[in-house]
Motif scaffolding. Structure first.
Motif, PDB file in Angstrom:
ATOM      1  N   PHE A   1       0.836  -1.200   0.000  1.00  0.00           N
ATOM      2  CA  PHE A   1       0.000   0.000   0.000  1.00  0.00           C
ATOM      3  C   PHE A   1       0.876   1.257   0.000  1.00  0.00           C
ATOM      4  O   PHE A   1       0.542   2.261  -0.622  1.00  0.00           O
ATOM      5  CB  PHE A   1      -0.917   0.024   1.235  1.00  0.00           C
ATOM      6  N   ASP A   2       1.995   1.171   0.714  1.00  0.00           N
ATOM      7  CA  ASP A   2       2.875   2.334   0.814  1.00  0.00           C
ATOM      8  C   ASP A   2       3.503   2.690  -0.523  1.00  0.00           C
ATOM      9  O   ASP A   2       3.985   3.804  -0.717  1.00  0.00           O
ATOM     10  CB  ASP A   2       3.982   2.064   1.841  1.00  0.00           C
ATOM     11  N   GLN A   3       3.526   1.724  -1.436  1.00  0.00           N
ATOM     12  CA  GLN A   3       4.132   1.976  -2.739  1.00  0.00           C
ATOM     13  C   GLN A   3       3.114   2.501  -3.749  1.00  0.00           C
ATOM     14  O   GLN A   3       3.480   2.882  -4.860  1.00  0.00           O
ATOM     15  CB  GLN A   3       4.759   0.678  -3.276  1.00  0.00           C
ATOM     16  N   MET A   4       1.866   2.530  -3.357  1.00  0.00           N
ATOM     17  CA  MET A   4       0.840   2.995  -4.289  1.00  0.00           C
ATOM     18  C   MET A   4       0.956   4.505  -4.491  1.00  0.00           C
ATOM     19  O   MET A   4       1.369   5.243  -3.585  1.00  0.00           O
ATOM     20  CB  MET A   4      -0.551   2.622  -3.759  1.00  0.00           C
ATOM     21  N   ASP A   5       0.581   4.926  -5.666  1.00  0.00           N
ATOM     22  CA  ASP A   5       0.730   6.315  -6.045  1.00  0.00           C
ATOM     23  C   ASP A   5      -0.306   7.182  -5.334  1.00  0.00           C
ATOM     24  O   ASP A   5      -1.507   6.973  -5.478  1.00  0.00           O
ATOM     25  CB  ASP A   5       0.577   6.452  -7.565  1.00  0.00           C
ATOM     26  N   LEU A   6       0.182   8.142  -4.562  1.00  0.00           N
ATOM     27  CA  LEU A   6      -0.716   9.085  -3.912  1.00  0.00           C
ATOM     28  C   LEU A   6      -0.408  10.522  -4.358  1.00  0.00           C
ATOM     29  O   LEU A   6      -0.624  11.480  -3.620  1.00  0.00           O
ATOM     30  CB  LEU A   6      -0.596   9.001  -2.382  1.00  0.00           C
ATOM     31  N   SER A   7       0.096  10.651  -5.569  1.00  0.00           N
ATOM     32  CA  SER A   7       0.384  11.997  -6.064  1.00  0.00           C
ATOM     33  C   SER A   7      -0.927  12.776  -6.224  1.00  0.00           C
ATOM     34  O   SER A   7      -1.972  12.197  -6.524  1.00  0.00           O
ATOM     35  CB  SER A   7       1.104  11.914  -7.413  1.00  0.00           C
ATOM     36  N   ASN A   8      -0.831  14.050  -5.982  1.00  0.00           N
ATOM     37  CA  ASN A   8      -1.995  14.942  -6.064  1.00  0.00           C
ATOM     38  C   ASN A   8      -3.077  14.591  -5.037  1.00  0.00           C
ATOM     39  O   ASN A   8      -4.238  14.933  -5.222  1.00  0.00           O
ATOM     40  CB  ASN A   8      -2.621  14.934  -7.463  1.00  0.00           C
ATOM     41  N   PHE A   9      -2.686  13.908  -3.980  1.00  0.00           N
ATOM     42  CA  PHE A   9      -3.666  13.559  -2.951  1.00  0.00           C
ATOM     43  C   PHE A   9      -4.212  14.825  -2.297  1.00  0.00           C
ATOM     44  O   PHE A   9      -5.430  14.983  -2.156  1.00  0.00           O
ATOM     45  CB  PHE A   9      -3.014  12.654  -1.891  1.00  0.00           C
ATOM     46  N   PHE A  10      -3.312  15.721  -1.906  1.00  0.00           N
ATOM     47  CA  PHE A  10      -3.788  16.936  -1.228  1.00  0.00           C
ATOM     48  C   PHE A  10      -4.616  17.799  -2.164  1.00  0.00           C
ATOM     49  O   PHE A  10      -5.557  18.456  -1.728  1.00  0.00           O
ATOM     50  CB  PHE A  10      -2.628  17.756  -0.672  1.00  0.00           C
TER      51      PHE A  10
END
Lengths: 225, 188
Positions: free
Chosen positions: B57-66
């Motif tokens: 899960f930590d490797q999943m892409d969370l770009s543009n989350f904010f």
């Protein structure tokens, strides 16, 4: 001439604002402080949501919705508990609401993202005619499939408790605070979840209990106590 | 040992809740109980798999989350309470005052109206209407008493502002209220 090195890690730790400082600034409308809070905890919020919802897109939406709720209700956070337990409670509630609203578990089937990631690193059998390789990667994939199915058969509250305990390492008291329930309820849910996981994984261990631990790769190993 | 009991004991051991002596006794028991050992190993395996899964899960892409969060709160003002809690020393902006008034005008007006009504009735001068005959504070001062037959008359002299004299009639033998002072008949 002596060379002086700057301990940058320690310096950054000193300068990093605490959660309470960021919360106080967020209450005053400091968007940068709120953004720092989000970036600091977005991984953990997403991880909890994934543990409960078992689907990346739903988990991302749930984690983002949780932070929106944090923003709107941040003035109700009095600092009597830690910020992360308050955040976790919101995340769990958002996830539970999502499941109950949709009344379905989208990730009952094995998640494709896991399958594709494992395919990149191993020759796991995926509907082709290659012979099975009894290697560690395959066993790990199969075990994850079993785990995934077993978790899917738990209720959302039982999943939340087992994830909070086993992955985030929260204490019984912290879990009770997050789940807003009594300590006895936490222990009862934890026991129930573990009993079901044990039943699901039991066939994959031989009588000695060491078969998979010896043959599996680094993703599956016994913990040394 | 029942399955439920073994799970509970295993949970306490795995979660580090046991004290040292209890944990040592459990380890000794587990060495001679293959089923208990197998249960322990499966739970350890489950925990390991969960943590391995979390690493994925930590490797999943969370770009543009904010940015996704910000899109939902971009048009929302700062938390309202922050504005209400602003210190008195700071001069609030007119926009903030207007927003505050819009939010709280209803209870403020209701409280003000209630306070006004209470003040009106409490401070109403005695005898101004000639109906109740009460002096300020609600007490009636009896200046003299006259007994005529079966009728007792209480007389209260006028107050300083020239209000009317109040006469109360009390008839001990009349239980039907015939000589009720509020009947309108002048007893004198």
């Amino acid at each position: 001439m002596k060379r002086r090195t700057c301990r940058r890690r320690e310096k950054s730790e000193i300068l990093a604002p605490t959660d309470n400082e960021l919360v106080a600034r967020s209450k005053e409308g400091d968007r940068e402080a709120f953004q720092t809070l989000v970036e600091r905890y977005q991984r953990r919020a997403f991880g909890i949501a994934m543990g409960v919802l078992r689907h990346p897109e739903d988990a991302r939406d749930a984690a983002q919705n949780a932070f929106v709720k944090v923003f709107r209700n941040i003035n109700s956070f009095k600092g009597e508990s830690s910020f992360y337990t308050w955040l976790y409670r919101i995340v769990v509630n958002v996830c539970i609401d999502h499941i109950r609203k949709h009344k379905k578990m989208r990730a009952v089937e094995y998640d494709d993202t896991f399958r594709r990631r494992d395919e990149a690193n191993s020759r796991t059998l995926q509907g082709n005619t290659q012979a099975l390789r009894p290697d560690a990667n395959f066993e790990r994939t199969e075990l994850h499939t079993v785990l995934h199915k077993a978790l899917g058969e738990l209720t959302e509250t039982h999943r939340a408790v087992i994830v909070l305990r086993e992955v985030d390492g929260l204490s019984y008291e912290e879990i009770a605070e997050v789940m807003d329930c009594h300590l006895g309820t936490v222990m009862s849910r934890l026991h129930h979840a573990r009993k079901n996981l044990q039943k699901a994984l039991k066939p994959y261990l031989d009588e000695s209990g060491s078969y998979l631990a010896d043959r599996a790769g680094k993703g599956v190993r016994r913990e040394d106590k | 040992m029942s399955e439920t009991t073994s799970i509970e004991i295993l949970s306490r051991y795995l979660d580090g809740v046991m004290d040292e002596s209890e944990a040592q006794a459990f380890v000794t028991q587990m060495a001679s109980d293959s089923e208990l050992k197998a249960a322990h190993d499966t739970l350890v395996l489950a925990k390991t798999l969960l943590r391995h899964e979390a690493e994925k899960f930590d490797q999943m892409d969370l770009s543009n989350f904010f940015e996704g969060v910000e899109a939902q709160i971009a048009t929302e003002p700062a938390p309202a309470l922050a504005q209400a809690e602003r210190s008195p020393a700071q001069a609030p902006s007119s926009g903030g005052l207007i927003a505050w008034w819009r939010k709280y005008w209803t209870p403020i007006v209701a409280v003000a109206a209630t306070a006004t009504m209470i003040a009106f009735f409490v401070s109403k001068p005695a005898g101004s209407s000639g109906e109740s005959g009460e002096v300020a504070g609600g007490a009636v001062v009896v200046d003299s008493i006259q007994n005529t037959g079966n009728t007792t008359v209480l007389i209260s002299n006028p107050v300083d502002d020239g209000g009317a004299t109040i006469i109360w009639l009390l008839d001990d033998e009349d239980d039907e209220g015939v000589n009720d002072p509020f009947s309108g008949e002048d007893p004198i």
